[in-house]
Design an enzyme around this catalytic site. Structure first.
Site, short mmCIF file in Angstrom:
data_model
loop_
_atom_site.label_atom_id
_atom_site.label_comp_id
_atom_site.label_asym_id
_atom_site.label_seq_id
_atom_site.Cartn_x
_atom_site.Cartn_y
_atom_site.Cartn_z
N LYS A 13 40.50 40.27 55.22
CA LYS A 13 39.30 39.28 53.84
C LYS A 13 40.45 39.22 52.60
CE LYS A 13 36.23 42.11 52.99
NZ LYS A 13 36.00 43.55 54.23
N ARG A 88 27.74 40.30 50.66
CA ARG A 88 28.07 41.78 51.04
C ARG A 88 26.55 41.86 52.10
NH1 ARG A 88 33.21 43.85 49.80
NH2 ARG A 88 33.72 46.07 50.24
N ARG A 123 47.58 51.55 54.34
CA ARG A 123 47.53 49.97 53.52
C ARG A 123 47.60 50.71 52.04
NH1 ARG A 123 41.18 46.65 52.47
NH2 ARG A 123 40.90 48.69 52.27
N ARG A 156 44.06 53.51 48.62
CA ARG A 156 42.77 53.36 47.16
C ARG A 156 41.28 54.67 47.73
NH1 ARG A 156 40.35 47.31 48.82
NH2 ARG A 156 38.22 49.04 48.97
N ARG A 167 32.37 53.46 54.72
CA ARG A 167 31.85 52.11 54.32
C ARG A 167 31.53 51.11 55.88
NH1 ARG A 167 37.43 51.09 52.17
NH2 ARG A 167 37.49 49.40 51.85
P1 AMP Z 1 36.89 45.36 48.82
O1 AMP Z 1 38.46 45.79 47.60
O2 AMP Z 1 36.01 43.56 48.82
O3 AMP Z 1 36.58 46.62 50.00
O4 AMP Z 1 35.14 47.28 48.07
C1 AMP Z 1 35.66 47.37 47.67
C2 AMP Z 1 34.23 48.18 47.50
O5 AMP Z 1 33.38 47.58 45.88
C3 AMP Z 1 32.94 47.97 48.17
O6 AMP Z 1 33.22 49.51 48.98
C4 AMP Z 1 31.94 48.19 47.57
O7 AMP Z 1 31.07 49.13 47.00
C5 AMP Z 1 32.19 47.06 46.50
N1 AMP Z 1 32.11 45.88 46.45
C6 AMP Z 1 32.50 44.68 46.32
N2 AMP Z 1 32.30 44.05 46.38
C7 AMP Z 1 31.05 43.94 46.97
C8 AMP Z 1 29.78 43.18 46.68
N3 AMP Z 1 29.92 41.59 46.92
N4 AMP Z 1 28.49 43.94 47.04
C9 AMP Z 1 28.52 44.59 46.52
N5 AMP Z 1 29.94 46.04 46.73
C10 AMP Z 1 30.84 44.94 47.01
#
Ligand code: AMP
Length: 212
Positions: A13, A88, A123, A156, A167
């Site tokens: 994404k 999300r 990654r 990460r 996740r």
């Molecule tokens: P990402 O970089 O999009 O994979 O997000 C990393 C982490 O941030 C996720 O596993 C969640 O813990 C948190 N996070 C990011 N965006 C959201 C969202 N819209 N709602 C809830 N948690 C989020």
């Protein structure tokens, strides 16, 4: 152009959002990157979010929505944006709709859990500018250095295999239902995400051409 990127963690994404942002000339809003930056800078919202992120869980809706509202009120997001990582949950999708966010499309990148688990091992991300790489499929020009800002790349914290599995479970339980939400509204654009980064970008651009 107002887009949402949907798909499991590691589907690409963020990578696709960055490419589309250049092609379509609209900014990207990545909640994951904003939250990671807030943690790095020791901001209150970062302190609130950290324990959830480290455990591979979702950050509570009210925290995320607060962040999104703050950013969307900035001038640079007035004419369009690509939302990466939000909504999300169904609650977040409903709140965005109530806020008057009118989307052109929700791009859903489709890919299997097995492929995700494989990809996540490769990654690497830039904690400074948020750029994302994969050592096999999308390597930086210089090993371990960000092409965009020259910062050292890192793995990460939440890309450890056991956290990735957590996740993915959270994705299927809480995020996947959003696909139906946007399908009902005629906004869903499913795209196969198993091909190369470039091929996937082409598929997304073609799908977007069809809705123009
Ligand atoms: P990402 O970089 O999009 O994979 O997000 C990393 C982490 O941030 C996720 O596993 C969640 O813990 C948190 N996070 C990011 N965006 C959201 C969202 N819209 N709602 C809830 N948690 C989020």
């Amino acid at each position: 152009m107002k887009l949402i990127m949907l798909g499991p963690p590691g589907a690409g994404k963020g990578t696709q959002a960055a490419k589309l942002s250049v092609s379509l000339n609209v900014p990207t809003l990545s909640t994951g990157h904003i939250l990671r930056t807030a943690i790095k800078e020791g901001l209150p919202v970062g302190l609130q979010a950290k324990e959830y992120m480290d455990a591979g869980k979702l950050v509570p809706d009210e925290i995320v929505i607060g962040v999104v509202k703050d950013f969307l009120s900035k001038d640079e997001f007035k004419t369009g944006y690509i939302l990466d990582g939000v909504p999300r949950t169904l609650v977040q999708a409903e709140i965005l709709e109530k806020m008057g966010v009118e989307l052109d499309a929700a791009v859903s990148i489709e890919i299997s859990d097995e492929e995700i688990e494989h990809r996540m091992q490769g990654r690497r991300v830039c904690n400074k500018c948020g750029a994302s790489y994969n050592i096999d499929a999308n390597p930086p020009k210089v090993e371990n250095i960000c092409d965009v800002c020259g910062e050292k790349l890192v793995i990460r914290d939440d890309d450890k295999p056991e956290t990735v599995r957590q996740r993915l479970a959270v994705y299927h339980a809480e995020t996947e239902p959003i696909i139906g939400f946007y399908k009902e509204r005629g906004k869903l654009l499913p795209v196969d995400g198993t091909a190369s980064v470039e091929e996937t970008t082409e598929k997304v651009m073609k799908a977007l051409e069809m809705i123009k």
